[in-house]
Design a protein around this motif. Sequence first.
Motif, PDB file in Angstrom:
ATOM      1  N   GLY A 144       0.788  -1.220   0.000  1.00 33.09           N
ATOM      2  CA  GLY A 144       0.000   0.000   0.000  1.00 33.09           C
ATOM      3  C   GLY A 144       0.819   1.269   0.000  1.00 33.09           C
ATOM      4  N   ASP A 145       2.136   1.131  -0.232  1.00 35.58           N
ATOM      5  CA  ASP A 145       3.005   2.309  -0.157  1.00 35.58           C
ATOM      6  C   ASP A 145       3.070   3.081  -1.458  1.00 35.58           C
ATOM      7  N   MET A 146       2.547   2.478  -2.510  1.00 34.41           N
ATOM      8  CA  MET A 146       2.498   3.193  -3.795  1.00 34.41           C
ATOM      9  C   MET A 146       1.139   2.941  -4.437  1.00 34.41           C
ATOM     10  N   THR A 147       0.589   3.992  -4.995  1.00 36.65           N
ATOM     11  CA  THR A 147      -0.679   3.897  -5.699  1.00 36.65           C
ATOM     12  C   THR A 147      -0.586   4.624  -7.033  1.00 36.65           C
ATOM     13  N   ASP A 148      -1.489   4.296  -7.913  1.00 38.38           N
ATOM     14  CA  ASP A 148      -1.535   4.980  -9.201  1.00 38.38           C
ATOM     15  C   ASP A 148      -2.977   4.972  -9.683  1.00 38.38           C
ATOM     16  N   TYR A 149      -3.288   5.917 -10.560  1.00 37.66           N
ATOM     17  CA  TYR A 149      -4.654   6.095 -11.001  1.00 37.66           C
ATOM     18  C   TYR A 149      -4.718   6.403 -12.492  1.00 37.66           C
ATOM     19  N   ALA A 150      -5.816   6.015 -13.089  1.00 30.21           N
ATOM     20  CA  ALA A 150      -6.076   6.447 -14.454  1.00 30.21           C
ATOM     21  C   ALA A 150      -6.284   7.957 -14.451  1.00 30.21           C
ATOM     22  N   ASP A 151      -5.892   8.597 -15.529  1.00 33.24           N
ATOM     23  CA  ASP A 151      -6.030  10.055 -15.606  1.00 33.24           C
ATOM     24  C   ASP A 151      -7.477  10.487 -15.404  1.00 33.24           C
ATOM     25  N   SER A 152      -8.402   9.665 -15.849  1.00 36.58           N
ATOM     26  CA  SER A 152      -9.814  10.033 -15.792  1.00 36.58           C
ATOM     27  C   SER A 152     -10.361  10.098 -14.366  1.00 36.58           C
ATOM     28  N   VAL A 153      -9.653   9.503 -13.407  1.00 37.36           N
ATOM     29  CA  VAL A 153     -10.166   9.479 -12.032  1.00 37.36           C
ATOM     30  C   VAL A 153      -9.227  10.156 -11.037  1.00 37.36           C
ATOM     31  N   LYS A 154      -8.067  10.595 -11.492  1.00 36.80           N
ATOM     32  CA  LYS A 154      -7.110  11.247 -10.585  1.00 36.80           C
ATOM     33  C   LYS A 154      -7.741  12.445  -9.899  1.00 36.80           C
ATOM     34  N   GLY A 155      -7.521  12.518  -8.595  1.00 37.67           N
ATOM     35  CA  GLY A 155      -8.084  13.612  -7.820  1.00 37.67           C
ATOM     36  C   GLY A 155      -9.497  13.358  -7.340  1.00 37.67           C
ATOM     37  N   ARG A 156     -10.134  12.313  -7.838  1.00 35.39           N
ATOM     38  CA  ARG A 156     -11.508  11.990  -7.436  1.00 35.39           C
ATOM     39  C   ARG A 156     -11.593  10.637  -6.721  1.00 35.39           C
ATOM     40  N   PHE A 157     -10.780   9.672  -7.130  1.00 30.90           N
ATOM     41  CA  PHE A 157     -10.815   8.329  -6.564  1.00 30.90           C
ATOM     42  C   PHE A 157      -9.575   8.117  -5.690  1.00 30.90           C
TER      43      PHE A 157
END
Length: 118
Positions: free
Chosen positions: A55-68
Motif C-alpha cells: 500500500g506504499d504506492m498507488t496509481d490512477y487512471a487520468d480520468s479518475v485522478k483527484g476523485r478516486f
Amino acid sequence: QVQLVESGGGLVQPGGSLRLSCAASGLTFSNYAIGWYRQAPGKERELVAYSTSAGDMTDYADSVKGRFTISRENNKNTVYLQMNSLKPEDTAVYYCNAYRARFNHDYWGQGTQVIVSS
C-alpha cells in the motif's frame, strides 16, 4: 479457494460519492498488488486504481485522478475505492483484482455495479 467479494456499488447522482470494498479470503493478502478495474457497456475493461502489496504506492487512471482513492487494510484483507465527484461516465461494473507477479497469480471478483445518473 481464493475469493474476492466486492460490495458498495449502487445508484448515485452526479457529484455524489461511493465507497467500494473488496474483501479477500484464501490468500495471503499482503503479498498481492490490488487493482480496481471497471468495464462500461460496449467498452473494454480498464484499470482505474492500483496499489502495491504494502500500500506504499498507488496509481490512477487520468480520468479518475483527484476523485478516486484506493486504500487497503492488510490486517482485514480488504481494499477500498473511495469515489468522489462521480460523473455519468463513471458508470460501469467495478472489479477487484489481486495479482502476485512472482507466481503469476491473478484473481478476480465478481464485480459490483455503479450507476451515476440523475
